[in-house]
Design a protein around this motif. Structure first.
Motif, short mmCIF file in Angstrom:
data_model
loop_
_atom_site.label_atom_id
_atom_site.label_comp_id
_atom_site.label_asym_id
_atom_site.label_seq_id
_atom_site.Cartn_x
_atom_site.Cartn_y
_atom_site.Cartn_z
N CYS A 100 -2.64 -8.87 -10.64
CA CYS A 100 -2.11 -9.01 -9.28
C CYS A 100 -3.17 -9.33 -8.23
CB CYS A 100 -1.40 -7.72 -8.87
SG CYS A 100 -0.01 -7.25 -9.91
N ALA A 101 -4.41 -9.58 -8.63
CA ALA A 101 -5.48 -9.75 -7.64
C ALA A 101 -5.19 -10.87 -6.66
CB ALA A 101 -6.81 -10.00 -8.36
N ASN A 102 -4.53 -11.93 -7.12
CA ASN A 102 -4.33 -13.09 -6.25
C ASN A 102 -3.29 -12.89 -5.16
OD1 ASN A 102 -6.32 -14.80 -7.19
ND2 ASN A 102 -5.05 -15.69 -8.78
N VAL A 103 -2.66 -11.71 -5.11
CA VAL A 103 -1.80 -11.40 -3.96
C VAL A 103 -2.59 -11.53 -2.66
CG1 VAL A 103 -0.51 -9.55 -2.81
CG2 VAL A 103 -0.15 -10.00 -5.25
N GLU A 104 -3.89 -11.25 -2.73
CA GLU A 104 -4.72 -11.33 -1.53
C GLU A 104 -4.86 -12.76 -1.02
OE1 GLU A 104 -6.07 -8.63 0.14
OE2 GLU A 104 -4.72 -7.57 -1.23
N THR A 105 -4.52 -13.75 -1.82
CA THR A 105 -4.65 -15.13 -1.35
C THR A 105 -3.66 -15.45 -0.25
OG1 THR A 105 -3.10 -16.05 -3.00
CG2 THR A 105 -5.43 -15.89 -3.63
N SER A 106 -2.47 -14.84 -0.30
CA SER A 106 -1.44 -15.17 0.68
C SER A 106 -0.95 -13.99 1.48
CB SER A 106 -0.24 -15.81 -0.03
OG SER A 106 0.41 -14.87 -0.86
N PHE A 107 -1.10 -12.77 0.94
CA PHE A 107 -0.50 -11.61 1.60
C PHE A 107 -1.42 -10.41 1.50
CE2 PHE A 107 4.04 -9.97 2.55
CZ PHE A 107 3.55 -9.02 3.43
N PRO A 108 -2.56 -10.45 2.21
CA PRO A 108 -3.43 -9.27 2.20
C PRO A 108 -2.69 -8.07 2.77
CG PRO A 108 -4.08 -10.83 3.93
CD PRO A 108 -3.07 -11.53 3.09
N GLY A 109 -2.82 -6.92 2.10
CA GLY A 109 -2.14 -5.71 2.56
C GLY A 109 -0.68 -5.62 2.17
N PHE A 110 -0.24 -6.44 1.21
CA PHE A 110 1.17 -6.41 0.81
C PHE A 110 1.62 -5.01 0.38
CE2 PHE A 110 3.99 -6.35 -2.94
CZ PHE A 110 5.18 -6.74 -2.34
N ALA A 111 0.86 -4.38 -0.50
CA ALA A 111 1.28 -3.09 -1.05
C ALA A 111 1.40 -2.04 0.06
CB ALA A 111 0.30 -2.62 -2.12
N GLN A 112 0.46 -2.04 0.99
CA GLN A 112 0.50 -1.06 2.07
C GLN A 112 1.71 -1.29 2.99
OE1 GLN A 112 -2.10 -2.87 1.15
NE2 GLN A 112 -3.70 -1.41 0.53
N LEU A 113 1.97 -2.55 3.31
CA LEU A 113 3.10 -2.86 4.19
C LEU A 113 4.43 -2.55 3.49
CD1 LEU A 113 3.43 -4.07 7.05
CD2 LEU A 113 3.92 -6.26 5.95
N ALA A 114 4.52 -2.89 2.20
CA ALA A 114 5.74 -2.61 1.45
C ALA A 114 5.98 -1.10 1.33
CB ALA A 114 5.66 -3.24 0.07
N ALA A 115 4.90 -0.34 1.13
CA ALA A 115 5.04 1.12 1.04
C ALA A 115 5.52 1.69 2.37
CB ALA A 115 3.70 1.73 0.64
N ARG A 116 5.04 1.13 3.47
CA ARG A 116 5.45 1.62 4.79
C ARG A 116 6.94 1.39 5.02
NH1 ARG A 116 2.45 -1.30 9.32
NH2 ARG A 116 4.45 -2.19 9.97
N ALA A 117 7.47 0.31 4.41
CA ALA A 117 8.90 0.00 4.57
C ALA A 117 9.77 0.82 3.64
CB ALA A 117 9.14 -1.47 4.32
N GLY A 118 9.17 1.45 2.60
CA GLY A 118 9.96 2.30 1.71
C GLY A 118 9.85 2.00 0.24
N LEU A 119 9.02 1.00 -0.17
CA LEU A 119 8.84 0.71 -1.58
C LEU A 119 7.83 1.69 -2.17
CD1 LEU A 119 9.58 -1.38 -3.87
CD2 LEU A 119 7.48 -2.59 -3.23
N GLY A 120 8.13 2.26 -3.31
CA GLY A 120 7.24 3.24 -3.95
C GLY A 120 6.16 2.55 -4.77
N ILE A 121 5.22 1.89 -4.11
CA ILE A 121 4.22 1.07 -4.78
C ILE A 121 2.84 1.64 -4.64
CG2 ILE A 121 4.01 -0.42 -2.73
CD1 ILE A 121 3.46 -2.76 -4.66
N GLU A 122 2.08 1.59 -5.74
CA GLU A 122 0.67 1.98 -5.75
C GLU A 122 -0.13 0.87 -6.41
OE1 GLU A 122 0.15 5.71 -7.66
OE2 GLU A 122 1.46 6.81 -6.27
N GLU A 123 -1.39 0.74 -6.01
CA GLU A 123 -2.28 -0.26 -6.58
C GLU A 123 -3.35 0.43 -7.42
OE1 GLU A 123 -3.34 -3.97 -4.11
OE2 GLU A 123 -3.10 -2.37 -2.64
N GLN A 124 -3.79 -0.24 -8.46
CA GLN A 124 -4.93 0.20 -9.24
C GLN A 124 -5.92 -0.96 -9.30
OE1 GLN A 124 -5.23 0.48 -13.75
NE2 GLN A 124 -4.99 2.63 -13.22
#
Length: 444
Positions: free
Chosen positions: A418-442
């Motif tokens: 999933c590293a390339n998420v940073e190419t288009s959406f830096p901070g995706f996991a944090q923003l999604a978690a704030r909206a209610g998605l139960g997501i964690e990154e490793q």
């Protein structure tokens, strides 16, 4: 193989998306803003710039060609334009990372320069087809060469002169159209491009904002070389391609009620909204307005029952980057969804048709890949962890789409590469978690 295959998402099942979100700035517009601001005369102030790896690669390329650029800082960038003839030879290859947009558009712009340049990219970008720009640029008189397989690196040498051409795109492609328009800035005479279907028109809009005349007539766009660009102020709207994951997520997750702020709703980009509405989604556009020559709106989306559809051919170019997310919506819809006429998805950052079909099947959804599309039967997501984790194949949109799928899954979903998420959406996991998605990154 990804450079960071150990970057994973772990997403808990269930939940809903609620509240207010502002996704990052539009990637397509961010690329073009740096390019045209660099060629303009005077200082251009840009706000809302996407600070993701793809657009930062474009910014770095123009710095390497002698353009003074301040920032980015909190989306603010100041570019001191050097004029149409002011770029300087870079000291080495220009690395476009994972960005096909940057490579194809820069190929056109560099074809008219008085110095040689080489465009390179990462392993994924180095597999993507480049003959689609090399061939028409060669017709314009450019001296450009791809690898024997028609991929990067692209080697570009100075030429005596480019000349305008009349070119019919064999397939709808905003990147090829924009490449030829940027080359046309340096060409003698008029360059005209005919599209088979409408594609995103950010280049045309932005050229107009910089004071460069562009003539549009139906599916034909023309410009004459030898003009000048004047500096301006640019406000970049937030990216509908990034908003798409939350439009789908809030549509499929019971109890969701989400407002996405200041999203670009360019008519050539709203296929995701059109198709979700056709499937039964509850999407409302609020406070429509203009920002930097682009239409924007706040988008409210609530959970709604979806049904499968046959995707109309004319909507395909309007949603080409959003189909991975739309496939998740289709998997949650009642009945069957069929997409055809989208062979372009096979040559994106991954083969998005096959990779999405494989992932959906792994999660228990019946998905059949077609030569130019996919057939998806709505059903129930299961779980995918450990040895059965979803493989994103280094594709940012695949990774984010399957993360959103967890909202309707029976068990957790693990997504690798999933590293390339940073190419288009830096901070995706944090923003999604704030909206209610139960997501964690490793990350390791």
């Amino acid at each position: 193989m990804s450079a960071r295959p150990d970057h994973r998402f772990f997403v808990a099942p269930g939940g809903s998306l609620r509240g207010y979100l502002r996704v990052p700035g539009d990637k397509s517009i961010s690329h073009r803003a740096i390019m045209l601001a660099s060629l303009a005369e005077g200082q251009t102030q840009i706000s809302g710039f996407l600070e993701g790896a793809d657009s930062l690669a474009t910014l770095a390329a123009f710095r390497a060609m002698g353009v003074p650029i301040e920032g980015p800082k909190d989306g603010e960038v100041i570019v001191e334009g050097v004029g149409m003839q002011g770029l300087q030879a870079p000291s080495g290859p220009l690395d476009m990372g994972n960005s096909g947009t940057a490579m194809r558009l820069l190929a056109g712009l560099l074809a008219g320069q008085r110095f040689p340049a080489t465009l390179i990219g990462d392993e994924s970008l180095s597999r993507r087809p480049m003959r689609r720009v090399v061939e028409p640029l060669t017709q314009m008189g450019a001296c450009i060469q791809a690898s024997p397989s028609g991929t990067a690196p692209l080697l570009i040498e100075p030429t005596d002169a480019l000349h305008g051409i009349e070119y019919r795109l064999p397939m709808a492609s905003a990147q090829v159209k924009s490449c030829l328009m940027l080359a046309g800035l340096y060409a003698q005479g008029e360059t005209c491009i005919h599209e088979p279907e409408p594609t995103r028109d950010h280049t045309e809009r932005m050229l107009t904002a910089f004071g460069y005349p562009v003539r549009r007539q139906g599916l034909k766009v023309c410009l004459t070389g030898g003009g000048r660009l004047r500096s301006c102020r640019l406000q970049i709207p937030t990216d509908i391609s990034s908003a798409a994951f939350f439009l789908v997520g809030a549509s499929i997750a019971p109890g969701s009620d989400l407002l996405l702020e200041e999203v670009g709703i360019n008519p050539t980009r709203v296929g995701v909204i059109n198709l979700l509405r056709a499937m039964g989604a509850d999407i409302e556009l609020l406070d429509r307005r203009m920002a930097g020559g682009e239409p924007v709106a706040d988008i409210r989306v609530k959970a709604a029952p979806l049904h499968g559809i046959e995707i109309p051919a004319h909507q395909v170019p309007l949603a080409i980057d959003e189909f991975p997310a739309l496939f998740i919506a289709a998997a949650c819809a009642q009945g069957e969804t069929v997409l055809r006429g989208a062979a372009e998805l096979r040559v994106k950052e991954s083969d998005r048709i096959q990779v999405m079909a494989d992932g959906l099947n792994r999660l228990g959804i019946k998905a059949e890949s077609l030569a130019d599309g996919i057939r998806i039967q709505g059903g129930q997501f299961g779980s995918a962890t450990a040895d059965q984790a979803i493989d994103a194949h280094g594709d940012h949109r695949i990774a984010m789409s399957f993360a959103i799928a967890a909202l309707r899954a029976q068990g957790p979903i693990e997504i690798r590469d999933c590293a390339n998420v940073e190419t288009s959406f830096p901070g995706f996991a944090q923003l999604a978690a704030r909206a209610g998605l139960g997501i964690e990154e490793q990350r390791q």
